[in-house]
Design an enzyme around this catalytic site. Structure first.
Site, PDB file in Angstrom:
ATOM      1  N   ARG A  25      28.515  40.825  38.243  1.00 39.68           N
ATOM      2  CA  ARG A  25      28.777  42.220  37.845  1.00 39.68           C
ATOM      3  C   ARG A  25      27.503  43.047  37.738  1.00 39.68           C
ATOM      4  NH1 ARG A  25      33.741  43.477  35.059  1.00 39.68           N
ATOM      5  NH2 ARG A  25      35.331  42.243  36.093  1.00 39.68           N
ATOM      6  N   ARG A  29      28.920  49.237  34.791  1.00 40.05           N
ATOM      7  CA  ARG A  29      28.814  50.350  33.840  1.00 40.05           C
ATOM      8  C   ARG A  29      27.576  50.348  32.966  1.00 40.05           C
ATOM      9  NH1 ARG A  29      34.696  49.225  31.752  1.00 40.05           N
ATOM     10  NH2 ARG A  29      33.894  47.217  32.452  1.00 40.05           N
ATOM     11  N   ARG A  38      30.595  56.370  39.977  1.00 40.79           N
ATOM     12  CA  ARG A  38      31.971  56.055  39.599  1.00 40.79           C
ATOM     13  C   ARG A  38      32.743  57.341  39.312  1.00 40.79           C
ATOM     14  NH1 ARG A  38      36.387  55.128  37.953  1.00 40.79           N
ATOM     15  NH2 ARG A  38      37.147  53.484  36.567  1.00 40.79           N
ATOM     16  N   ASP A  75      36.681  44.262  44.237  1.00 34.63           N
ATOM     17  CA  ASP A  75      37.315  43.588  43.104  1.00 34.63           C
ATOM     18  C   ASP A  75      38.219  42.482  43.627  1.00 34.63           C
ATOM     19  OD1 ASP A  75      37.576  44.093  39.999  1.00 34.63           O
ATOM     20  OD2 ASP A  75      39.523  43.405  40.710  1.00 34.63           O
ATOM     21  N   TYR A 150      47.008  37.697  36.981  1.00 31.18           N
ATOM     22  CA  TYR A 150      47.178  39.156  36.851  1.00 31.18           C
ATOM     23  C   TYR A 150      48.466  39.623  37.519  1.00 31.18           C
ATOM     24  CZ  TYR A 150      42.400  39.361  35.109  1.00 31.18           C
ATOM     25  OH  TYR A 150      41.277  39.192  34.343  1.00 31.18           O
TER      26      TYR A 150
HETATM   27  O1  CP3 Z   1      29.637  41.507  40.528  1.00 26.89           O
HETATM   28  C1  CP3 Z   1      29.607  42.649  41.058  1.00 26.89           C
HETATM   29  O2  CP3 Z   1      28.756  43.505  40.778  1.00 26.89           O
HETATM   30  C2  CP3 Z   1      30.588  42.935  42.187  1.00 26.89           C
HETATM   31  C3  CP3 Z   1      31.788  43.557  41.833  1.00 26.89           C
HETATM   32  C4  CP3 Z   1      32.908  42.867  41.062  1.00 26.89           C
HETATM   33  C5  CP3 Z   1      33.783  43.615  40.236  1.00 26.89           C
HETATM   34  N1  CP3 Z   1      34.780  42.787  39.813  1.00 26.89           N
HETATM   35  C6  CP3 Z   1      33.647  45.045  39.933  1.00 26.89           C
HETATM   36  C7  CP3 Z   1      34.373  45.618  38.797  1.00 26.89           C
HETATM   37  C8  CP3 Z   1      33.359  41.556  41.064  1.00 26.89           C
HETATM   38  C9  CP3 Z   1      32.741  40.334  41.750  1.00 26.89           C
HETATM   39  C10 CP3 Z   1      34.550  41.519  40.283  1.00 26.89           C
HETATM   40  C11 CP3 Z   1      35.347  40.298  40.086  1.00 26.89           C
HETATM   41  C12 CP3 Z   1      36.487  40.313  39.159  1.00 26.89           C
HETATM   42  N2  CP3 Z   1      37.388  41.326  38.929  1.00 26.89           N
HETATM   43  C13 CP3 Z   1      36.894  39.190  38.405  1.00 26.89           C
HETATM   44  C14 CP3 Z   1      36.252  37.829  38.443  1.00 26.89           C
HETATM   45  C15 CP3 Z   1      34.979  37.787  37.691  1.00 26.89           C
HETATM   46  C16 CP3 Z   1      35.104  38.083  36.223  1.00 26.89           C
HETATM   47  O3  CP3 Z   1      34.444  39.025  35.782  1.00 26.89           O
HETATM   48  O4  CP3 Z   1      35.825  37.336  35.543  1.00 26.89           O
HETATM   49  C17 CP3 Z   1      38.035  39.565  37.668  1.00 26.89           C
HETATM   50  C18 CP3 Z   1      38.828  38.692  36.703  1.00 26.89           C
HETATM   51  C19 CP3 Z   1      38.339  40.914  38.024  1.00 26.89           C
HETATM   52  C20 CP3 Z   1      39.485  41.738  37.560  1.00 26.89           C
HETATM   53  C21 CP3 Z   1      39.024  42.944  36.849  1.00 26.89           C
HETATM   54  N3  CP3 Z   1      38.418  44.032  37.449  1.00 26.89           N
HETATM   55  C22 CP3 Z   1      39.108  43.202  35.460  1.00 26.89           C
HETATM   56  C23 CP3 Z   1      39.686  42.259  34.439  1.00 26.89           C
HETATM   57  C24 CP3 Z   1      38.555  44.470  35.260  1.00 26.89           C
HETATM   58  C25 CP3 Z   1      38.518  45.236  33.973  1.00 26.89           C
HETATM   59  C26 CP3 Z   1      37.500  44.730  33.030  1.00 26.89           C
HETATM   60  C27 CP3 Z   1      36.326  45.644  32.981  1.00 26.89           C
HETATM   61  O5  CP3 Z   1      35.190  45.127  32.997  1.00 26.89           O
HETATM   62  O6  CP3 Z   1      36.569  46.840  32.908  1.00 26.89           O
HETATM   63  C28 CP3 Z   1      38.084  44.951  36.501  1.00 26.89           C
HETATM   64  C29 CP3 Z   1      37.404  46.232  36.759  1.00 26.89           C
HETATM   65  C30 CP3 Z   1      36.049  46.168  37.379  1.00 26.89           C
HETATM   66  N4  CP3 Z   1      35.697  45.396  38.455  1.00 26.89           N
HETATM   67  C31 CP3 Z   1      34.904  46.943  36.997  1.00 26.89           C
HETATM   68  C32 CP3 Z   1      33.866  46.595  37.881  1.00 26.89           C
HETATM   69  C33 CP3 Z   1      32.475  47.172  37.928  1.00 26.89           C
HETATM   70  C34 CP3 Z   1      34.869  47.964  35.869  1.00 26.89           C
HETATM   71  C35 CP3 Z   1      35.741  49.119  36.218  1.00 26.89           C
HETATM   72  C36 CP3 Z   1      35.089  50.473  36.128  1.00 26.89           C
HETATM   73  O7  CP3 Z   1      33.983  50.706  36.631  1.00 26.89           O
HETATM   74  O8  CP3 Z   1      35.759  51.333  35.558  1.00 26.89           O
END
Ligand code: CP3
Length: 341
Positions: A25, A29, A38, A75, A150
């Site tokens: 990640r 943010r 964003r 994602d 999910y």
């Molecule tokens: O690592 C990186 O920088 C690459 C991008 C990446 C994102 N999600 C961007 C993201 C990667 C590799 C993921 C994987 C992901 N997404 C996983 C597996 C890894 C982990 O963290 O467990 C999972 C379970 C998800 C599903 C997901 N996406 C959730 C549960 C959420 C909400 C939680 C949160 O942090 O808000 C997301 C949203 C998400 N994916 C964001 C980002 C940067 C935040 C959303 C935003 O910017 O508003």
């Protein structure tokens, strides 16, 4: 000529010291420039499907910190989105979608996968052409179990009880779902490799809520299927598998899945991590809260990992994604400290 991509060298089994570093990640943010882009994008999925903006946010942490790997910005839930599961991301609520049932699983149609995900593949090829040569480009997907949790609950839960219950009540439908997700994930990873990804990571973030038998069936089997299918088309593909919370079940996870490297969360004891490293490369495993805390907590966490794992093949990373509260200056300090080791 020797490969100048340090992450690839470690994935090939070499020990590189100081170890290469990137953070799960890393585009997110905690970075003001991410929050700015964003806002421009509108919705989170619009950001994932805009090659211009997704390329930009992938590059932001590379410009700032010079990480050894860039991870495609996307994602894991773009696959359910490609399956028309009505995926939304609402401010402060995380991902949402209509919960799927056995009938819904029978009706899933994966035929639009790669056309739906064409913009993401375009992002991969743009990234490979603009990234420094020495920066490894990582593609990724979610593991079938984690994506299925999910799809079944329709939202995040603390323990994935809805998916566990569904798996016991509807074993056939559940197994069909995992199979379909494994096939589609393999096709998607192959397409990312063909577009220019140097290596890929499979995220099984919810592996830790399962018992031993279920871990075998729901995590190991489908991940093995993905890896076998990817290697049929790309025998040289380098693959990292991250099963968060799997604990002692990681002992034979590498061997059973066929992954080159295994990702470790921060609950994995360093003595056990050291044993896992005897079988091959490991990635991890700093507690993301140490990056929020900074100071001594950060330094001691980094030093302990380098001391325990620095003599073998290691990709330095966090034990899970960096959180929005992390201070960007603490990240700069982390990178400097590792590089000065
Ligand atoms: O690592 C990186 O920088 C690459 C991008 C990446 C994102 N999600 C961007 C993201 C990667 C590799 C993921 C994987 C992901 N997404 C996983 C597996 C890894 C982990 O963290 O467990 C999972 C379970 C998800 C599903 C997901 N996406 C959730 C549960 C959420 C909400 C939680 C949160 O942090 O808000 C997301 C949203 C998400 N994916 C964001 C980002 C940067 C935040 C959303 C935003 O910017 O508003």
């Amino acid at each position: 000529m020797a490969d100048n991509r340090k992450v690839m060298r470690v994935l090939n089994g070499e020990t590189v010291y100081p170890p290469p570093v990137w953070l799960m990640r890393q585009a997110g943010r905690y970075l003001p420039e991410y929050r700015e882009t964003r806002k421009q994008a509108g919705g989170f999925l619009d950001l994932c499907y805009s090659p211009d903006l997704a390329t930009e946010v992938t590059l932001q942490p590379i410009r700032r910190y010079g990480f050894d790997a860039a991870i495609l910005f996307s994602d894991i839930l773009v696959i359910p989105d490609a399956l028309d599961r009505d995926v939304r991301f609402e401010e402060g609520r995380g991902p949402l979608m209509t919960p799927i049932d056995a009938g819904g699983i029978a009706g899933l149609d994966g035929s639009k996968l790669l056309t739906h995900l064409a913009p993401v593949l375009e992002t991969v090829s743009r990234l490979r052409s603009v990234l420094p040569e020495e920066t490894t480009l990582l593609g990724f997907c979610g593991a079938p179990w984690t994506v299925a949790t999910y799809m079944i609950a329709g939202h995040g839960t603390p323990d994935q009880a809805p998916a566990r219950l569904f798996a016991y009540r509807e074993p056939e439908a559940f197994s069909a779902l995992l199979d379909l997700l494994a096939d589609l994930s393999a096709d998607y990873l192959c397409a990312q490799i063909e577009a220019g990804a140097d290596a890929v990571q499979i995220f099984d973030s919810w592996a830790g809520v399962l018992g031993e038998t279920e871990f075998e069936q729901f995590c190991i089997r489908p991940v093995r299927k993905i890896i076998d299918r990817v290697r049929q088309r790309h025998p040289q593909a380098r693959i990292i598998a991250f099963a968060k919370g799997a604990g002692s079940l990681l002992a034979d996870y590498r061997q059973k899945t066929g992954a080159d490297a295994i990702g470790l969360d921060w609950s994995v004891p360093l003595s056990f991590a050291r044993q896992l490293q005897d079988q091959g490369p490991v990635q991890g495993n700093l507690d993301p809260m140490r990056v929020v805390a900074g100071g001594r907590a950060l330094d001691e966490g980094i030093d302990a990992i380098l001391a325990a794992l620095g003599q073998g093949p290691l990709i330095f990373n966090l034990g899970h994604g960096i959180t929005p509260q992390a201070d960007p200056d603490h990240v700069a300090h982390l990178v400097e400290r590792i590089r000065a080791a």
